[in-house]
Design a protein around this motif. Structure first.
Motif, mmCIF file in Angstrom:
data_model
loop_
_atom_site.group_PDB
_atom_site.id
_atom_site.type_symbol
_atom_site.label_atom_id
_atom_site.label_comp_id
_atom_site.label_asym_id
_atom_site.label_seq_id
_atom_site.Cartn_x
_atom_site.Cartn_y
_atom_site.Cartn_z
ATOM 1 N N GLY A 1 -15.174 -6.309 -13.878
ATOM 2 C CA GLY A 1 -15.537 -5.351 -14.686
ATOM 3 C C GLY A 1 -13.814 -4.303 -14.863
ATOM 4 N N TYR A 2 -13.108 -4.756 -14.124
ATOM 5 C CA TYR A 2 -11.796 -4.475 -14.515
ATOM 6 C C TYR A 2 -11.269 -5.521 -16.003
ATOM 7 N N ALA A 3 -10.214 -4.505 -16.112
ATOM 8 C CA ALA A 3 -8.764 -5.411 -17.544
ATOM 9 C C ALA A 3 -8.009 -6.340 -16.079
ATOM 10 N N GLY A 4 -7.651 -7.325 -16.566
ATOM 11 C CA GLY A 4 -6.427 -7.401 -16.182
ATOM 12 C C GLY A 4 -4.972 -7.156 -16.063
ATOM 13 N N ILE A 5 -4.690 -5.969 -16.315
ATOM 14 C CA ILE A 5 -3.669 -5.614 -16.325
ATOM 15 C C ILE A 5 -2.760 -5.245 -15.272
ATOM 16 N N MET A 6 -3.180 -5.422 -13.437
ATOM 17 C CA MET A 6 -2.181 -5.066 -13.001
ATOM 18 C C MET A 6 -1.084 -6.153 -12.908
ATOM 19 N N PRO A 7 0.166 -4.788 -13.143
ATOM 20 C CA PRO A 7 1.810 -5.721 -13.622
ATOM 21 C C PRO A 7 1.924 -6.268 -12.016
ATOM 22 N N GLY A 8 3.071 -7.260 -12.272
ATOM 23 C CA GLY A 8 3.740 -7.859 -11.357
ATOM 24 C C GLY A 8 4.436 -6.475 -10.656
ATOM 25 N N ASN A 9 5.339 -7.392 -9.859
ATOM 26 C CA ASN A 9 5.975 -6.038 -9.109
ATOM 27 C C ASN A 9 6.872 -7.567 -7.757
ATOM 28 N N ASP A 10 8.144 -6.539 -7.576
ATOM 29 C CA ASP A 10 9.861 -7.732 -5.966
ATOM 30 C C ASP A 10 9.022 -6.790 -5.371
ATOM 31 N N LEU A 11 8.317 -6.479 -4.435
ATOM 32 C CA LEU A 11 7.814 -6.262 -3.487
ATOM 33 C C LEU A 11 8.142 -7.990 -2.431
ATOM 34 N N SER A 12 9.148 -7.615 -1.582
ATOM 35 C CA SER A 12 9.267 -9.096 -0.867
ATOM 36 C C SER A 12 7.987 -9.108 0.299
ATOM 37 N N GLU A 13 7.747 -10.547 1.135
ATOM 38 C CA GLU A 13 6.430 -10.686 1.970
ATOM 39 C C GLU A 13 5.875 -9.322 2.791
ATOM 40 N N ASP A 14 7.202 -8.931 3.330
ATOM 41 C CA ASP A 14 7.448 -7.758 4.117
ATOM 42 C C ASP A 14 7.061 -6.241 4.188
ATOM 43 N N GLN A 15 7.329 -6.193 2.900
ATOM 44 C CA GLN A 15 6.703 -5.233 2.060
ATOM 45 C C GLN A 15 4.800 -5.520 2.016
ATOM 46 N N VAL A 16 5.036 -6.581 1.769
ATOM 47 C CA VAL A 16 3.587 -6.777 0.731
ATOM 48 C C VAL A 16 3.318 -6.582 2.389
ATOM 49 N N ALA A 17 3.264 -7.114 2.839
ATOM 50 C CA ALA A 17 2.341 -6.972 4.745
ATOM 51 C C ALA A 17 2.180 -5.313 4.796
ATOM 52 N N ASP A 18 3.222 -4.836 5.001
ATOM 53 C CA ASP A 18 3.274 -3.359 5.818
ATOM 54 C C ASP A 18 2.144 -2.493 4.310
ATOM 55 N N ILE A 19 2.112 -3.168 3.007
ATOM 56 C CA ILE A 19 1.417 -2.308 1.925
ATOM 57 C C ILE A 19 -0.144 -2.486 2.344
ATOM 58 N N VAL A 20 -0.365 -3.718 3.334
ATOM 59 C CA VAL A 20 -1.724 -4.329 3.535
ATOM 60 C C VAL A 20 -2.075 -3.623 4.436
ATOM 61 N N ALA A 21 -1.052 -3.383 5.854
ATOM 62 C CA ALA A 21 -1.373 -3.133 6.585
ATOM 63 C C ALA A 21 -1.691 -1.483 6.759
ATOM 64 N N TYR A 22 -1.310 -0.719 5.346
ATOM 65 C CA TYR A 22 -1.599 0.930 4.863
ATOM 66 C C TYR A 22 -3.275 0.659 4.496
ATOM 67 N N LEU A 23 -3.599 -0.380 3.658
ATOM 68 C CA LEU A 23 -5.058 -0.995 2.831
ATOM 69 C C LEU A 23 -5.965 -0.790 4.220
ATOM 70 N N ASN A 24 -5.604 -1.503 5.073
ATOM 71 C CA ASN A 24 -6.623 -2.047 6.585
ATOM 72 C C ASN A 24 -6.961 -0.652 7.137
ATOM 73 N N GLU A 25 -5.732 0.140 7.356
ATOM 74 C CA GLU A 25 -5.893 0.958 7.783
ATOM 75 C C GLU A 25 -6.499 2.331 7.495
ATOM 76 N N LEU A 26 -6.617 2.476 5.547
ATOM 77 C CA LEU A 26 -7.444 3.063 4.840
ATOM 78 C C LEU A 26 -9.022 3.030 5.044
ATOM 79 N N SER A 27 -9.441 1.853 5.241
ATOM 80 C CA SER A 27 -10.545 1.137 6.008
ATOM 81 C C SER A 27 -11.144 1.839 7.449
ATOM 82 N N SER A 28 -9.780 1.535 8.304
ATOM 83 C CA SER A 28 -10.481 2.321 10.229
ATOM 84 C C SER A 28 -10.810 3.582 10.072
ATOM 85 N N LEU A 29 -9.598 4.248 9.222
ATOM 86 C CA LEU A 29 -9.691 5.838 9.298
ATOM 87 C C LEU A 29 -10.796 6.405 8.042
ATOM 88 N N THR A 30 -11.739 7.328 8.860
ATOM 89 C CA THR A 30 -11.890 7.642 8.055
ATOM 90 C C THR A 30 -11.763 9.215 7.480
#
Ligand code: HEC
Length: 122
Positions: A93-122
């Motif tokens: 349902g979405y177009a594949g338009i998300m751009p790339g980025n130059d985040l490091s592996e650690d930075q991506v892990a931090d964003i994933v941690a944030y996304l996980n918290e968004l699901s655990s908090l209400t």
């Protein structure tokens, strides 16, 4: 007034994430800042409203239907891959338009941690 617009963006802690739960872990907090700095919130919200891209609220752990019909669970490896290689899995349902980025592996892990918290908090 470009300057005024920039200021609003700089205050994203309240603006783009208004009404959204704030992360409490150190990694989650770093992830939120990185997401703001990387411009992710131009296309993603944390408050449940889909934008140019799907909302991040309750994304982690949910079932995602991909373009092509496959359904996957949004676990850490899916989320990581979605950020590192956006075009490798496109949400149905979405177009594949998300751009790339130059985040490091650690930075991506931090964003994933944030996304996980968004699901655990209400
Ligand atoms: C120009 C708009 C745009 C920007 C900027 C953008 N994205 Fe996306 N993103 C999308 C779209 C559209 C999709 C859905 C299609 C796809 O899967 O590629 C998506 C999908 C995703 C997904 C998977 C969502 C799901 O429901 O499965 C994640 C995670 C994600 N983006 C994270 C990020 C992060 C982190 C950033 C910043 C580094 C970012 N995005 C920047 C448009 C964007």
């Amino acid at each position: 007034m470009v300057a005024a617009g920039m200021l609003v963006v700089a205050c994203g802690g309240g603006g783009g994430t208004a009404g959204a739960p704030q992360p409490t872990s150190a990694a989650g907090k770093r992830g939120l800042v990185l997401a703001e700095q990387s411009g992710c919130q131009a296309c993603h919200t944390a408050n449940g409203k889909n934008s140019t891209g799907p909302t991040w609220k309750d994304l982690a752990g949910s079932r995602i239907k991909l373009d092509g019909g496959k359904t996957v669970v949004a676990n850490d490896s899916y989320l990581t891959r979605s950020i590192i290689a956006p075009k490798s899995q496109v949400v149905s349902g979405y177009a594949g338009i998300m751009p790339g980025n130059d985040l490091s592996e650690d930075q991506v892990a931090d964003i994933v941690a944030y996304l996980n918290e968004l699901s655990s908090l209400t």
